[in-house]
Design a protein around this motif. Structure first.
Motif, PDB file in Angstrom:
ATOM      1  N   LEU A   1     123.511  51.552  40.485  1.00 17.11           N
ATOM      2  CA  LEU A   1     122.682  51.925  38.976  1.00 17.11           C
ATOM      3  C   LEU A   1     122.417  53.510  39.537  1.00 17.11           C
ATOM      4  N   VAL A   2     122.449  54.555  38.649  1.00 17.31           N
ATOM      5  CA  VAL A   2     121.562  55.711  38.395  1.00 17.31           C
ATOM      6  C   VAL A   2     121.252  55.608  37.018  1.00 17.31           C
ATOM      7  N   GLY A   3     120.656  56.642  37.596  1.00 12.92           N
ATOM      8  CA  GLY A   3     120.332  57.127  36.089  1.00 12.92           C
ATOM      9  C   GLY A   3     121.175  58.245  35.651  1.00 12.92           C
ATOM     10  N   ALA A   4     120.815  59.071  34.436  1.00 15.93           N
ATOM     11  CA  ALA A   4     121.756  59.819  33.602  1.00 15.93           C
ATOM     12  C   ALA A   4     121.743  60.784  34.514  1.00 15.93           C
ATOM     13  N   GLY A   5     120.375  61.387  35.082  1.00 17.53           N
ATOM     14  CA  GLY A   5     119.468  62.775  35.115  1.00 17.53           C
ATOM     15  C   GLY A   5     120.514  62.646  37.005  1.00 17.53           C
ATOM     16  N   THR A   6     120.614  61.883  37.403  1.00 12.97           N
ATOM     17  CA  THR A   6     121.447  61.599  39.016  1.00 12.97           C
ATOM     18  C   THR A   6     122.757  61.945  38.286  1.00 12.97           C
ATOM     19  N   ILE A   7     123.738  61.856  37.376  1.00 13.62           N
ATOM     20  CA  ILE A   7     124.402  62.225  36.933  1.00 13.62           C
ATOM     21  C   ILE A   7     125.195  63.548  36.789  1.00 13.62           C
ATOM     22  N   ARG A   8     123.879  64.141  36.069  1.00 14.19           N
ATOM     23  CA  ARG A   8     124.007  65.677  35.821  1.00 14.19           C
ATOM     24  C   ARG A   8     123.610  66.009  36.790  1.00 14.19           C
ATOM     25  N   ALA A   9     122.744  66.501  37.578  1.00 12.42           N
ATOM     26  CA  ALA A   9     122.037  66.533  38.771  1.00 12.42           C
ATOM     27  C   ALA A   9     123.272  67.122  40.157  1.00 12.42           C
ATOM     28  N   ASP A  10     123.707  65.460  40.279  1.00  3.09           N
ATOM     29  CA  ASP A  10     124.383  65.288  42.121  1.00  3.09           C
ATOM     30  C   ASP A  10     125.572  64.988  41.497  1.00  3.09           C
ATOM     31  N   ASP A  11     125.823  64.771  40.167  1.00  2.73           N
ATOM     32  CA  ASP A  11     127.519  63.921  40.461  1.00  2.73           C
ATOM     33  C   ASP A  11     128.282  63.474  41.405  1.00  2.73           C
TER      34      ASP A  11
ATOM     35  N   HIS B   1     118.463  37.403  36.693  1.00  5.85           N
ATOM     36  CA  HIS B   1     118.440  38.611  37.038  1.00  5.85           C
ATOM     37  C   HIS B   1     119.134  38.872  37.981  1.00  5.85           C
ATOM     38  N   PRO B   2     119.485  39.717  37.871  1.00  2.00           N
ATOM     39  CA  PRO B   2     120.753  39.935  39.593  1.00  2.00           C
ATOM     40  C   PRO B   2     119.490  40.260  40.629  1.00  2.00           C
ATOM     41  N   TYR B   3     119.750  40.018  42.135  1.00  2.00           N
ATOM     42  CA  TYR B   3     118.855  40.563  43.225  1.00  2.00           C
ATOM     43  C   TYR B   3     118.946  41.777  42.999  1.00  2.00           C
ATOM     44  N   VAL B   4     117.791  42.871  43.226  1.00  2.00           N
ATOM     45  CA  VAL B   4     117.567  44.257  43.064  1.00  2.00           C
ATOM     46  C   VAL B   4     117.289  45.011  44.424  1.00  2.00           C
ATOM     47  N   LEU B   5     117.752  45.764  44.704  1.00  2.00           N
ATOM     48  CA  LEU B   5     117.551  46.818  46.311  1.00  2.00           C
ATOM     49  C   LEU B   5     117.377  48.122  45.505  1.00  2.00           C
ATOM     50  N   LEU B   6     116.948  48.596  46.039  1.00  2.00           N
ATOM     51  CA  LEU B   6     116.021  50.175  45.621  1.00  2.00           C
ATOM     52  C   LEU B   6     116.723  51.113  46.872  1.00  2.00           C
TER      53      LEU B   6
ATOM     54  N   ARG C   1     124.110  41.290  42.557  1.00  2.00           N
ATOM     55  CA  ARG C   1     123.642  41.996  43.113  1.00  2.00           C
ATOM     56  C   ARG C   1     123.768  42.829  42.744  1.00  2.00           C
ATOM     57  N   LEU C   2     122.028  43.578  42.654  1.00  2.00           N
ATOM     58  CA  LEU C   2     122.599  44.971  42.293  1.00  2.00           C
ATOM     59  C   LEU C   2     121.431  46.462  43.877  1.00  2.00           C
ATOM     60  N   MET C   3     122.181  47.463  43.476  1.00  2.00           N
ATOM     61  CA  MET C   3     121.734  48.600  44.169  1.00  2.00           C
ATOM     62  C   MET C   3     121.517  49.272  43.301  1.00  2.00           C
ATOM     63  N   VAL C   4     120.052  49.923  43.499  1.00  2.00           N
ATOM     64  CA  VAL C   4     120.005  51.116  42.546  1.00  2.00           C
ATOM     65  C   VAL C   4     120.021  52.579  43.491  1.00  2.00           C
ATOM     66  N   GLU C   5     120.073  53.966  43.097  1.00  2.00           N
ATOM     67  CA  GLU C   5     120.369  54.781  43.966  1.00  2.00           C
ATOM     68  C   GLU C   5     118.861  55.638  43.397  1.00  2.00           C
TER      69      GLU C   5
ATOM     70  N   THR D   1     136.889  43.848  43.707  1.00  2.00           N
ATOM     71  CA  THR D   1     136.638  45.517  43.453  1.00  2.00           C
ATOM     72  C   THR D   1     136.926  46.197  44.733  1.00  2.00           C
ATOM     73  N   GLU D   2     137.676  47.674  45.612  1.00  2.00           N
ATOM     74  CA  GLU D   2     137.131  47.610  46.491  1.00  2.00           C
ATOM     75  C   GLU D   2     135.824  48.436  46.536  1.00  2.00           C
ATOM     76  N   THR D   3     135.212  48.918  45.043  1.00  2.00           N
ATOM     77  CA  THR D   3     133.903  49.344  45.062  1.00  2.00           C
ATOM     78  C   THR D   3     133.329  49.265  43.724  1.00  2.00           C
ATOM     79  N   PRO D   4     131.545  48.809  44.061  1.00  2.00           N
ATOM     80  CA  PRO D   4     131.097  48.348  43.454  1.00  2.00           C
ATOM     81  C   PRO D   4     130.911  48.146  41.862  1.00  2.00           C
ATOM     82  N   LEU D   5     131.061  47.783  40.400  1.00  2.00           N
ATOM     83  CA  LEU D   5     130.502  48.963  39.258  1.00  2.00           C
ATOM     84  C   LEU D   5     130.497  49.502  39.392  1.00  2.00           C
ATOM     85  N   LYS D   6     130.261  50.767  38.825  1.00  2.00           N
ATOM     86  CA  LYS D   6     128.817  51.925  38.260  1.00  2.00           C
ATOM     87  C   LYS D   6     128.357  51.569  37.064  1.00  2.00           C
ATOM     88  N   VAL D   7     126.907  51.447  36.884  1.00  2.00           N
ATOM     89  CA  VAL D   7     126.072  51.801  36.176  1.00  2.00           C
ATOM     90  C   VAL D   7     125.400  52.583  35.995  1.00  2.00           C
TER      91      VAL D   7
END
Length: 232
Positions: free
Chosen positions: A49-59, A4-9, A152-156, A79-85
């Protein structure tokens, strides 16, 4: 054992534990100095990584903002910015959201099996769609990300995602920023919902750092048995 990646929340909340209020506008829970710290953390990760609800609410854009940090990533062959999940249980996502439209980087949608076809119909032209099982298999999601080179995965967020990762015991590091005010509204969204959290009073996390950043404070927690920042 699957790798698994290292998960930073990462999360910011009010003194009374809210990550938003009940208004339509996003609640500012941090300051410019802390936003810059978050940008630095993002720049050091392979995926956000963010949830679908965050995408809908906060764009959210979920981009590295600093030109210097973007250039440094490119110089390192990234890449200039990390991949989005994101993860979704209903596939109800708008391909016009900034999550999909901004950033020359791969976007990955992990959809539960019942909505995977719906997600492909809506999003296949803007994202990679992965069937994540039913119910959603979070360890399998992390294993798949590892196979894609994410170490390394950042969870927001948001709340459901925070709860899922923390109750699953799959967080290696927690960055908790406390804003200097109360929300005091039970209609608002808290950091997490009810759940069986492995890090409970009998098995607490370890406070690795407490740092004032202007008028907010960063608390950095590690699992009690965790001694390094290396991926599993």
């Amino acid at each position: 054992m699957a790798k698994h990646p290292y998960v930073l929340l990462s999360v910011a909340m009010s003194i009374d534990g809210y990550i938003d209020d009940s208004s339509d506008a996003p609640l500012a829970l941090s300051n410019q100095a802390d936003f810059d710290r978050v940008d630095e953390v993002r720049a050091g990760c392979d995926a956000i990584l963010v949830g679908a609800g965050t995408i809908r609410a906060d764009d959210p854009r979920l981009l590295v903002r600093s030109p210097t940090r973007r250039a440094d990533r490119v110089a390192r062959g990234l890449t200039e910015t990390p991949l989005k999940v994101t993860i979704t249980r209903d596939g109800d996502l708008d391909p016009g959201r900034r999550f999909f439209s901004l950033g020359d980087v791969e976007k990955i949608v992990y959809a539960t099996s019942p909505c995977a076809d719906k997600a492909r119909d809506r999003l296949a032209h803007v994202a990679t769609i992965v069937d994540a099982g039913d119910p959603l298999d979070l360890p399998a999601v992390l294993s798949d990300l590892s196979e894609r080179g994410v170490t390394r995965l950042m969870v927001e967020g948001g709340q459901a995602v925070h709860t899922l990762f923390l109750t699953s015991g799959l967080v290696d590091e927690l960055h908790l920023v406390i804003a200097p005010f109360f929300v005091g509204d039970s209609r608002a969204t808290r950091f997490v919902t009810d759940g069986a959290f492995p890090r409970n009073p009998a098995n607490p996390m370890t406070l690795a750092e407490a740092r004032p950043i202007g008028d907010v404070v960063l608390l950095r927690y590690l699992p009690a048995d965790h001694t390094s920042g290396r991926p599993r």
